[in-house]
Enzyme design. Structure first.
Site, short mmCIF file in Angstrom:
data_model
loop_
_atom_site.label_atom_id
_atom_site.label_comp_id
_atom_site.label_asym_id
_atom_site.label_seq_id
_atom_site.Cartn_x
_atom_site.Cartn_y
_atom_site.Cartn_z
N SER A 143 0.74 -1.20 -0.05
CA SER A 143 -0.11 -0.02 -0.11
C SER A 143 0.80 1.28 0.02
CB SER A 143 -0.96 -0.05 1.18
OG SER A 143 -1.82 -0.87 0.99
N LYS B 274 -9.14 -5.27 10.96
CA LYS B 274 -10.42 -5.04 10.44
C LYS B 274 -11.58 -4.92 11.45
CE LYS B 274 -8.49 -5.97 5.75
NZ LYS B 274 -8.84 -6.63 4.52
N ASP C 204 -13.28 -3.42 0.31
CA ASP C 204 -12.63 -4.67 -0.28
C ASP C 204 -13.74 -5.40 -1.19
OD1 ASP C 204 -10.04 -4.96 1.00
OD2 ASP C 204 -10.94 -5.95 2.85
N GLY D 216 -14.18 -20.01 1.01
CA GLY D 216 -13.73 -19.30 2.26
C GLY D 216 -14.87 -18.46 2.81
N ALA D 217 -14.70 -18.21 4.11
CA ALA D 217 -15.89 -17.40 4.84
C ALA D 217 -15.20 -16.63 5.93
CB ALA D 217 -16.77 -18.61 5.70
N GLY D 218 -13.94 -16.26 5.60
CA GLY D 218 -13.20 -15.30 6.32
C GLY D 218 -13.61 -13.71 6.25
N GLY D 219 -12.79 -13.00 6.58
CA GLY D 219 -13.12 -11.44 6.62
C GLY D 219 -13.23 -11.00 5.06
N ALA D 220 -12.46 -11.48 4.01
CA ALA D 220 -12.32 -11.09 2.60
C ALA D 220 -13.82 -11.68 2.14
CB ALA D 220 -11.14 -11.44 2.08
N ILE E 254 -8.07 -14.15 -5.23
CA ILE E 254 -7.78 -12.86 -4.69
C ILE E 254 -6.29 -12.73 -4.16
CG2 ILE E 254 -10.29 -12.42 -4.15
CD1 ILE E 254 -9.65 -12.36 -1.25
P1 NAP Z 1 -9.28 -14.92 7.02
O1 NAP Z 1 -10.31 -13.97 7.69
O2 NAP Z 1 -8.07 -15.28 8.19
O3 NAP Z 1 -10.02 -16.17 6.68
C1 NAP Z 1 -9.20 -17.21 6.18
C2 NAP Z 1 -9.97 -18.22 5.29
O4 NAP Z 1 -9.11 -19.32 4.73
C3 NAP Z 1 -11.03 -18.91 6.05
O5 NAP Z 1 -12.21 -19.14 5.22
C4 NAP Z 1 -10.31 -20.21 6.42
O6 NAP Z 1 -11.19 -21.31 6.79
C5 NAP Z 1 -9.71 -20.61 5.05
N1 NAP Z 1 -8.66 -21.47 5.34
C6 NAP Z 1 -7.43 -21.02 6.00
N2 NAP Z 1 -6.54 -22.22 5.86
C7 NAP Z 1 -7.01 -22.96 5.29
C8 NAP Z 1 -6.66 -24.55 4.78
N3 NAP Z 1 -5.59 -25.22 5.14
N4 NAP Z 1 -7.85 -25.27 4.02
C9 NAP Z 1 -8.71 -24.44 3.57
N5 NAP Z 1 -9.13 -23.30 3.99
C10 NAP Z 1 -8.18 -22.59 4.69
O7 NAP Z 1 -8.42 -13.99 6.20
P2 NAP Z 1 -8.85 -12.99 4.91
O8 NAP Z 1 -8.36 -11.91 5.48
O9 NAP Z 1 -10.36 -13.16 4.61
O10 NAP Z 1 -7.76 -13.16 3.79
C11 NAP Z 1 -7.94 -14.43 2.95
C12 NAP Z 1 -7.17 -14.20 1.71
O11 NAP Z 1 -7.57 -13.15 1.17
C13 NAP Z 1 -5.74 -14.06 2.11
O12 NAP Z 1 -4.73 -14.86 1.08
C14 NAP Z 1 -5.33 -12.48 1.97
O13 NAP Z 1 -3.96 -12.23 1.45
C15 NAP Z 1 -6.37 -12.32 0.75
N6 NAP Z 1 -6.92 -11.04 0.40
C16 NAP Z 1 -6.81 -10.29 -0.60
C17 NAP Z 1 -7.06 -8.90 -0.87
C18 NAP Z 1 -6.99 -8.38 -2.14
O14 NAP Z 1 -7.14 -7.07 -2.14
N7 NAP Z 1 -6.43 -9.10 -3.16
C19 NAP Z 1 -7.88 -8.46 0.14
C20 NAP Z 1 -8.24 -9.20 1.30
C21 NAP Z 1 -7.49 -10.32 1.49
P3 NAP Z 1 -11.90 -21.76 8.19
O15 NAP Z 1 -12.71 -20.62 8.18
O16 NAP Z 1 -12.12 -23.28 8.16
O17 NAP Z 1 -10.65 -21.53 9.16
#
Ligand code: NAP
Length: 279
Positions: free
Chosen positions: A16, A65, A103, A127-131, A213
């Site tokens: 950034s 966040k 986002d 996925g079901a995390g923040g993004a 992403i």
């Molecule tokens: P987060 O909130 O920590 O969510 C992580 C997600 O990944 C959850 O759904 C988790 O599943 C899953 N996961 C983690 N390890 C796993 C595994 N071994 N097998 C299967 N699923 C797994 O993270 P986030 O902030 O949402 O970010 C997610 C990704 O998006 C990251 O790679 C980040 O760099 C990327 N991102 C990109 C942008 C962009 O602008 N391009 C913006 C934001 C984020 P569970 O719920 O089962 O734990």
């Protein structure tokens, strides 16, 4: 000179500062942008400090966040409240601080600019995390039909219920992948070389768009998508458009997207070269 910044922990590898500084230069603004390592327990102090020092605006990244919503002095806008996370803060009159989330908009613009039609499409979101939450909410508002598949099925079902879709575990991917128009990876799987795949790439076909992403490398998912003749979209433009939207909120000016993209792609080359140097 106005000061802008990003708070996170860790923050060393953030792209950034390069991206936003290049935009400020291109717009001829007297402004600078820096990265600050802020642990979650110091977030409130840091935001109040930035306000006291008359910062022009802030971005927040992992793990801050969601934490931002606990700060009384920060008013989330409707979108940030619905998504449950703040990635951009603007400072108004009388110490008024507003939390935004750019986002989801970043992801939507990345999809649309690559030529994808979201409205009416069957989207499979992994996925079901923040993004994932930001993307699911934004694409739902845009009229997509959303299925969510996550390692923790309960999180998938909760997010699906929130956006009016269906939630599944990862074992259902074999059935779900061939039926989707747009497949999105919003898990962390693929960030590292050794991560591998969430499903067999031979399930993909040429009428699909595949959006990963992750932006730090070309993932196996994207390689599989290209091999299948599908449209493959990496995470760089989501990063650029979420930053562009933040810049527009702060300055009211149209963001120089091409300049910002160039800065990110050059920054990524430097990160890769540094990693190879350490290998
Ligand atoms: P987060 O909130 O920590 O969510 C992580 C997600 O990944 C959850 O759904 C988790 O599943 C899953 N996961 C983690 N390890 C796993 C595994 N071994 N097998 C299967 N699923 C797994 O993270 P986030 O902030 O949402 O970010 C997610 C990704 O998006 C990251 O790679 C980040 O760099 C990327 N991102 C990109 C942008 C962009 O602008 N391009 C913006 C934001 C984020 P569970 O719920 O089962 O734990």
């Amino acid at each position: 000179m106005k000061i802008f910044g990003i708070f996170g922990d860790p923050i060393e590898h953030s792209l950034s500062p390069a991206m936003q500084s290049s935009a400020f230069r291109a717009l001829g603004l007297d402004a600078c942008y820096h990265a600050f390592r802020i642990p979650p327990g110091r977030l409130e102090d840091a935001i109040l400090g930035a306000s006291a020092m008359d910062f022009g605006g802030l971005n927040l990244t992992v793990p801050l966040k969601e934490k931002a919503l606990e700060i009384d002095a920060l008013q989330p806008d409707e979108l940030a409240l619905a998504i449950g996370a703040v990635n951009t803060i603007s400072f108004g009159q009388n110490q008024r601080m507003t939390g935004h989330n750019t986002d989801g908009t970043g992801a939507l613009l990345a999809l649309e600019k690559a030529g994808t039609v979201v409205k009416g499409s069957k989207v499979l979101l992994m996925g079901a995390g923040g993004a994932a939450r930001a993307i699911a909410y934004t694409l739902m508002q845009e009229g997509a039909e959303i299925s969510i598949s996550n390692r923790n099925i309960r999180r998938a079902q909760e997010l699906a219920a929130f956006v009016g879709g269906l939630g599944f575990g990862l074992e259902e991917l074999e059935k779900l992948v061939p039926q989707a128009d747009i497949i999105i990876n919003a898990t962390t799987v693929g960030m590292k070389d050794e991560d591998g795949r969430l499903f067999d790439g031979r399930l993909l076909h040429s009428r699909q768009a595949v959006f990963d992403i992750i932006y730090n490398r070309q993932t196996e998912l994207l390689l599989d998508a290209r091999a299948a003749g599908a449209l493959a979209i990496d995470g760089v433009m989501m990063l650029v458009y979420q930053g562009a939207k933040a810049l527009e909120i702060w300055t009211g000016k149209k963001a120089p997207v091409a300049v910002m993209e160039k800065a990110v792609r050059e920054g990524l080359k430097d990160v890769l070269a540094a990693e190879e140097g350490h290998a």
